[in-house]
Design a protein around this motif. Structure first.
Motif, PDB file in Angstrom:
ATOM      1  N   LEU A  49       0.824  -1.209   0.000  1.00 56.88           N
ATOM      2  CA  LEU A  49       0.000   0.000   0.000  1.00 56.88           C
ATOM      3  C   LEU A  49       0.858   1.259   0.000  1.00 56.88           C
ATOM      4  O   LEU A  49       1.976   1.263   0.524  1.00 56.88           O
ATOM      5  CB  LEU A  49      -0.885   0.037   1.262  1.00 56.88           C
ATOM      6  N   LEU A  50       0.320   2.327  -0.597  1.00 57.09           N
ATOM      7  CA  LEU A  50       0.903   3.654  -0.409  1.00 57.09           C
ATOM      8  C   LEU A  50      -0.091   4.433   0.445  1.00 57.09           C
ATOM      9  O   LEU A  50      -1.271   4.537   0.093  1.00 57.09           O
ATOM     10  CB  LEU A  50       1.106   4.350  -1.763  1.00 57.09           C
ATOM     11  N   ILE A  51       0.406   4.906   1.573  1.00 60.69           N
ATOM     12  CA  ILE A  51      -0.485   5.561   2.535  1.00 60.69           C
ATOM     13  C   ILE A  51      -0.132   7.037   2.642  1.00 60.69           C
ATOM     14  O   ILE A  51       1.042   7.398   2.753  1.00 60.69           O
ATOM     15  CB  ILE A  51      -0.363   4.876   3.925  1.00 60.69           C
ATOM     16  N   LEU A  52      -1.163   7.870   2.579  1.00 57.83           N
ATOM     17  CA  LEU A  52      -0.967   9.309   2.765  1.00 57.83           C
ATOM     18  C   LEU A  52      -1.826   9.754   3.938  1.00 57.83           C
ATOM     19  O   LEU A  52      -3.041   9.589   3.940  1.00 57.83           O
ATOM     20  CB  LEU A  52      -1.384  10.071   1.498  1.00 57.83           C
ATOM     21  N   HIS A  53      -1.164  10.347   4.921  1.00 57.85           N
ATOM     22  CA  HIS A  53      -1.861  10.746   6.138  1.00 57.85           C
ATOM     23  C   HIS A  53      -1.816  12.276   6.244  1.00 57.85           C
ATOM     24  O   HIS A  53      -0.747  12.857   6.428  1.00 57.85           O
ATOM     25  CB  HIS A  53      -1.164  10.071   7.330  1.00 57.85           C
ATOM     26  N   LEU A  54      -2.969  12.930   6.084  1.00 58.68           N
ATOM     27  CA  LEU A  54      -3.037  14.386   6.258  1.00 58.68           C
ATOM     28  C   LEU A  54      -3.472  14.641   7.696  1.00 58.68           C
ATOM     29  O   LEU A  54      -4.657  14.639   8.020  1.00 58.68           O
ATOM     30  CB  LEU A  54      -4.017  15.003   5.258  1.00 58.68           C
ATOM     31  N   LYS A  55      -2.463  14.832   8.527  1.00 59.15           N
ATOM     32  CA  LYS A  55      -2.701  14.798   9.968  1.00 59.15           C
ATOM     33  C   LYS A  55      -3.685  15.875  10.448  1.00 59.15           C
ATOM     34  O   LYS A  55      -4.578  15.591  11.247  1.00 59.15           O
ATOM     35  CB  LYS A  55      -1.362  14.997  10.694  1.00 59.15           C
ATOM     36  N   ASP A  56      -3.488  17.126   9.979  1.00 54.93           N
ATOM     37  CA  ASP A  56      -4.304  18.229  10.493  1.00 54.93           C
ATOM     38  C   ASP A  56      -5.778  18.026  10.191  1.00 54.93           C
ATOM     39  O   ASP A  56      -6.642  18.484  10.920  1.00 54.93           O
ATOM     40  CB  ASP A  56      -3.878  19.558   9.852  1.00 54.93           C
ATOM     41  N   MET A  57      -6.044  17.357   9.067  1.00 51.88           N
ATOM     42  CA  MET A  57      -7.432  17.175   8.664  1.00 51.88           C
ATOM     43  C   MET A  57      -8.001  15.861   9.160  1.00 51.88           C
ATOM     44  O   MET A  57      -9.174  15.563   8.915  1.00 51.88           O
ATOM     45  CB  MET A  57      -7.533  17.230   7.137  1.00 51.88           C
ATOM     46  N   TRP A 119       1.925  11.281  -8.390  1.00 55.01           N
ATOM     47  CA  TRP A 119       2.827  11.423  -9.534  1.00 55.01           C
ATOM     48  C   TRP A 119       4.281  11.490  -9.072  1.00 55.01           C
ATOM     49  O   TRP A 119       5.156  10.749  -9.528  1.00 55.01           O
ATOM     50  CB  TRP A 119       2.458  12.677 -10.335  1.00 55.01           C
ATOM     51  N   LEU A 120       4.530  12.384  -8.129  1.00 54.64           N
ATOM     52  CA  LEU A 120       5.898  12.585  -7.644  1.00 54.64           C
ATOM     53  C   LEU A 120       6.444  11.303  -7.016  1.00 54.64           C
ATOM     54  O   LEU A 120       7.588  10.894  -7.259  1.00 54.64           O
ATOM     55  CB  LEU A 120       5.916  13.728  -6.607  1.00 54.64           C
ATOM     56  N   TYR A 121       5.579  10.673  -6.209  1.00 63.67           N
ATOM     57  CA  TYR A 121       6.033   9.468  -5.525  1.00 63.67           C
ATOM     58  C   TYR A 121       6.468   8.396  -6.516  1.00 63.67           C
ATOM     59  O   TYR A 121       7.561   7.812  -6.395  1.00 63.67           O
ATOM     60  CB  TYR A 121       4.940   8.910  -4.601  1.00 63.67           C
ATOM     61  N   THR A 122       5.628   8.157  -7.509  1.00 66.49           N
ATOM     62  CA  THR A 122       5.965   7.093  -8.464  1.00 66.49           C
ATOM     63  C   THR A 122       7.172   7.471  -9.324  1.00 66.49           C
ATOM     64  O   THR A 122       7.981   6.621  -9.681  1.00 66.49           O
ATOM     65  CB  THR A 122       4.765   6.737  -9.366  1.00 66.49           C
ATOM     66  N   CYS A 123       7.307   8.744  -9.662  1.00 64.36           N
ATOM     67  CA  CYS A 123       8.483   9.180 -10.428  1.00 64.36           C
ATOM     68  C   CYS A 123       9.760   8.922  -9.642  1.00 64.36           C
ATOM     69  O   CYS A 123      10.774   8.500 -10.192  1.00 64.36           O
ATOM     70  CB  CYS A 123       8.390  10.668 -10.759  1.00 64.36           C
ATOM     71  N   ILE A 124       9.736   9.187  -8.358  1.00 66.73           N
ATOM     72  CA  ILE A 124      10.968   9.105  -7.571  1.00 66.73           C
ATOM     73  C   ILE A 124      11.184   7.702  -7.008  1.00 66.73           C
ATOM     74  O   ILE A 124      12.296   7.183  -7.000  1.00 66.73           O
ATOM     75  CB  ILE A 124      10.963  10.156  -6.435  1.00 66.73           C
ATOM     76  N   HIS A 125      10.118   7.081  -6.511  1.00 66.75           N
ATOM     77  CA  HIS A 125      10.308   5.812  -5.806  1.00 66.75           C
ATOM     78  C   HIS A 125       9.610   4.635  -6.462  1.00 66.75           C
ATOM     79  O   HIS A 125       9.594   3.528  -5.889  1.00 66.75           O
ATOM     80  CB  HIS A 125       9.839   5.955  -4.350  1.00 66.75           C
ATOM     81  N   GLY A 126       9.046   4.849  -7.610  1.00 70.63           N
ATOM     82  CA  GLY A 126       8.426   3.732  -8.329  1.00 70.63           C
ATOM     83  C   GLY A 126       7.243   3.163  -7.570  1.00 70.63           C
ATOM     84  O   GLY A 126       6.393   3.907  -7.094  1.00 70.63           O
ATOM     85  N   TYR A 127       7.215   1.848  -7.414  1.00 67.68           N
ATOM     86  CA  TYR A 127       6.023   1.202  -6.876  1.00 67.68           C
ATOM     87  C   TYR A 127       6.314   0.500  -5.572  1.00 67.68           C
ATOM     88  O   TYR A 127       5.959  -0.661  -5.360  1.00 67.68           O
ATOM     89  CB  TYR A 127       5.424   0.267  -7.942  1.00 67.68           C
ATOM     90  N   ARG A 128       6.982   1.204  -4.686  1.00 76.02           N
ATOM     91  CA  ARG A 128       7.301   0.636  -3.368  1.00 76.02           C
ATOM     92  C   ARG A 128       6.266   1.105  -2.358  1.00 76.02           C
ATOM     93  O   ARG A 128       5.745   2.213  -2.438  1.00 76.02           O
ATOM     94  CB  ARG A 128       8.673   1.119  -2.910  1.00 76.02           C
ATOM     95  N   SER A 129       6.002   0.265  -1.399  1.00 76.53           N
ATOM     96  CA  SER A 129       5.087   0.658  -0.327  1.00 76.53           C
ATOM     97  C   SER A 129       5.743   1.715   0.537  1.00 76.53           C
ATOM     98  O   SER A 129       6.966   1.722   0.710  1.00 76.53           O
ATOM     99  CB  SER A 129       4.748  -0.554   0.559  1.00 76.53           C
ATOM    100  N   ALA A 130       4.934   2.626   1.078  1.00 81.71           N
ATOM    101  CA  ALA A 130       5.474   3.654   1.972  1.00 81.71           C
ATOM    102  C   ALA A 130       4.340   4.355   2.687  1.00 81.71           C
ATOM    103  O   ALA A 130       3.168   4.243   2.309  1.00 81.71           O
ATOM    104  CB  ALA A 130       6.281   4.677   1.171  1.00 81.71           C
ATOM    105  N   THR A 131       4.700   5.093   3.731  1.00 76.40           N
ATOM    106  CA  THR A 131       3.736   5.942   4.425  1.00 76.40           C
ATOM    107  C   THR A 131       4.279   7.364   4.397  1.00 76.40           C
ATOM    108  O   THR A 131       5.437   7.610   4.731  1.00 76.40           O
ATOM    109  CB  THR A 131       3.562   5.503   5.894  1.00 76.40           C
ATOM    110  N   VAL A 132       3.434   8.275   3.998  1.00 77.67           N
ATOM    111  CA  VAL A 132       3.818   9.682   3.962  1.00 77.67           C
ATOM    112  C   VAL A 132       2.834  10.454   4.840  1.00 77.67           C
ATOM    113  O   VAL A 132       1.616  10.320   4.690  1.00 77.67           O
ATOM    114  CB  VAL A 132       3.800  10.210   2.519  1.00 77.67           C
ATOM    115  N   THR A 133       3.378  11.223   5.775  1.00 82.23           N
ATOM    116  CA  THR A 133       2.539  11.968   6.708  1.00 82.23           C
ATOM    117  C   THR A 133       2.767  13.461   6.511  1.00 82.23           C
ATOM    118  O   THR A 133       3.909  13.909   6.415  1.00 82.23           O
ATOM    119  CB  THR A 133       2.895  11.593   8.169  1.00 82.23           C
ATOM    120  N   VAL A 134       1.673  14.201   6.440  1.00 80.46           N
ATOM    121  CA  VAL A 134       1.767  15.650   6.220  1.00 80.46           C
ATOM    122  C   VAL A 134       1.123  16.380   7.385  1.00 80.46           C
ATOM    123  O   VAL A 134       0.019  16.027   7.812  1.00 80.46           O
ATOM    124  CB  VAL A 134       1.028  16.054   4.920  1.00 80.46           C
TER     125      VAL A 134
END
Lengths: 385, 385
Positions: A49-57, A119-134
């Protein structure tokens, strides 16, 4: 392994609107940031999975990596060396991935930001699982460059763990990128700004990348180093604006009063250039810090008068001006006007009691209000555990 | 036999302060007047006396004619054909006559006005007993030209019964002087303005004499005829100002920011010239009255922004602006700023309910507030019983 990037917001110190018509404008970073934390390899719960966590919201999105691959694969291979613009067709494919996730109030800026993330994630890191928190200290959509700070911190965090960037991950402190790395971060983020804003000026991402101050005129950006510590109070009126309508309103006023408006823009240009001279003059010069602050206050007052002359003020802005005037503080709107944020210079010798009082009074009017250091560093990186 | 003269006050429609630095300014009469009634031969109670009754202030002064003669006789014979400047020595002699009368709060403008009265009276009518009564609808010292209206109405009333003027006293209506008579009234009154103000610009007395509007630039006065009915609300903040300090403040700002201020004055000049074009364009032109009013409102807003840029606004003025803005009405300070009066354009189609509401709200802030027709007749005469 984890890396966090923080990227500052920006204010327009002088020249908003007039810059569209050829005047000089000055923007500066503020020490309020958007933070993006990138975790790779992923924790066990986000396998595949690619997870995006928008913490404030309080929002958490996740996409199966395979589905992202499906959407993006047709549009070229991943490469952090880009930047690569996201093709229109790809934006559409990614948009349908984003639409599946329930974004409250159908916020277009947030949806566009997420498209850029994918877009940016796949350009830079391809198709690896990750968690990104904002998370962010910047109010959204109030002219403080929150979208640029998002794009820059995202690019910074993702590039920091790519082959393009070689920071020493042992240090446990905020680290600066080198110049060529900053250029890469800025260029990638600009692709995000294009998705979010259509035709961004490049000012917000440049300030968020390099920090300090920049002067811009007719598309030319010049980075400035200020030797002057500056502290401002920023009041968010919370009144939403329609930037396009405000810009169009000024243009219509020019059609009706071409001579007067030309002179007004010329006055703004002079004010911006004076401001640059003051903030660049060094402490060894004859003029004291207090004198410099007094000059800046006068320029702020003058610029605000000219903005009123352009018709971009608002009742809420006037309320802030009147409140700060009671404390003999100079203020101006920053950005598009018609609501949004107001800047108030806080002189070095101003007592904290006064600051507390004026902030309390502004908050009692329903405004959001905070102090900020002006002209600090741009995007920085911190490696975590 | 009795004659009454009425002379209007004035407002600055555009260009205050900037006019000192070469920009065009526009002033107009308002249908608020100072009235002077001159009674001759005197009623029995004032045998051997010259009586001056300032009705609004509840003040009544009287001088034995012989004492006035003593003070004035050394300075030449009486002649209404003048005008004759009052010699400095004579001002001193008359001042001592005025000082004997108790003027509350030692108001210098009032004392100077009375000195002019004594001078003008003896020049025109010699040493005859008479009663002169003054009343006014104009607030004193608030930039509405109250002293000029006093000097003009006084000159008008005294000259109307002199050999210099040949109006038909049978009509029982407001009568106009002819051009050469107006010139004489204006020149005499200017002598009064000199005693009261030192170096008057000549604008106030010119507007009060000829009425309508005048454009002035670098000392040149041009009388304008407007074909456009204009109604304004005038709000007196009751905040006293120091005109000299405000004018000096602008000059200091020019020293500090010459380029920006030059552009600001140039913008004001354009605004004044546009304003003149709008008020002079006739109803047969393509543009409707409402369109003309909207253009004027925009120019008013722009001029106010530029005045704020010059640093001559004031918290009380801002309060008026914010209040009228709530009703979508455009306002600007008029005159020196720093308090004083604020103009608000009242469009022809504005309902009286709205006018009543905004006036009530302004009055509740402690301001004095009235409506006025703009650009009407100058000094006029009415013969009584």
């Amino acid at each position: 392994m984890e890396v966090t990037a923080r990227a500052p917001g920006k204010i327009i110190l002088s020249g908003e609107h007039a810059v569209v018509h050829g005047s000089t404008s000055v923007a500066a970073s503020i020490n309020r940031y958007t933070y993006v934390t990138f975790r790779l390899p992923p924790s066990s719960e986000c396998d595949g999975l690619l997870i995006l966590h928008l913490k404030d919201m309080g929002l958490k999105f996740s996409w199966p990596i395979d589905r992202i691959k499906e959407a993006v694969a047709n549009f070229g291979s991943h490469t952090p060396l880009g930047p690569k613009s996201c093709p229109k067709e790809c934006v559409k494919c990614l948009a349908s991935l984003v639409e599946e996730q329930q974004i409250p109030e159908a916020n277009i800026a947030i949806a566009s930001g997420i498209i850029f993330f994918l877009w940016l994630y796949t350009c830079i890191h391809g198709y690896r699982s990750a968690t990104v928190t904002v998370s962010s200290e910047l109010p959204l959509g109030s002219g403080l460059g929150s979208s640029a700070a998002f794009c820059i911190s995202l690019s910074g965090a993702l590039l920091a763990q790519s082959s393009s960037i070689s920071l020493d991950p042992r240090k446990n402190d905020w680290l600066a990128f080198d110049e060529s790395e900053l250029d890469l971060v800025n260029k990638w983020a600009f692709e995000g700004e294009k998705i979010i804003h259509g035709k961004p000026s490049g000012i917000d991402n440049t300030v968020s990348t390099y920090g300090h101050m920049i002067k811009f005129r007719s598309g030319d950006l010049t980075r400035l180093k200020s030797s002057m510590p500056l502290k401002m109070m920023i009041t968010n009126t919370r009144v939403g604006r329609n930037t396009k309508a405000l810009v169009a309103g000024v243009s219509e006023r020019i059609m009706r009063h071409p001579d007067a408006m030309t002179s007004v823009f010329s006055a703004v240009d002079s004010i911006s250039n004076e401001l640059v001279m003051i903030i660049q003059s060094t402490a060894t010069d004859e003029i004291s810090l207090t004198e410099k602050e007094e000059k800046l206050e006068e320029l702020i007052e003058m610029n605000q008068g000219l903005l009123q002359c352009m018709g971009v003020s608002h009742a809420s802005i006037e309320t802030v001006l009147q409140t700060t005037l009671k404390y003999k503080l100079s203020s101006k709107l920053t950005g598009a006007g018609g609501g949004g944020c107001v800047l108030t210079l806080l002189p070095t010798l101003l007592s904290s009691t006064v600051i507390d009082k004026v902030m309390a009074e502004l908050k009692s009017c329903g405004f959001e209000c905070f102090t900020a250091g002006i002209g600090g560093n741009g995007v920085e990186i911190c490696f975590g555990s």
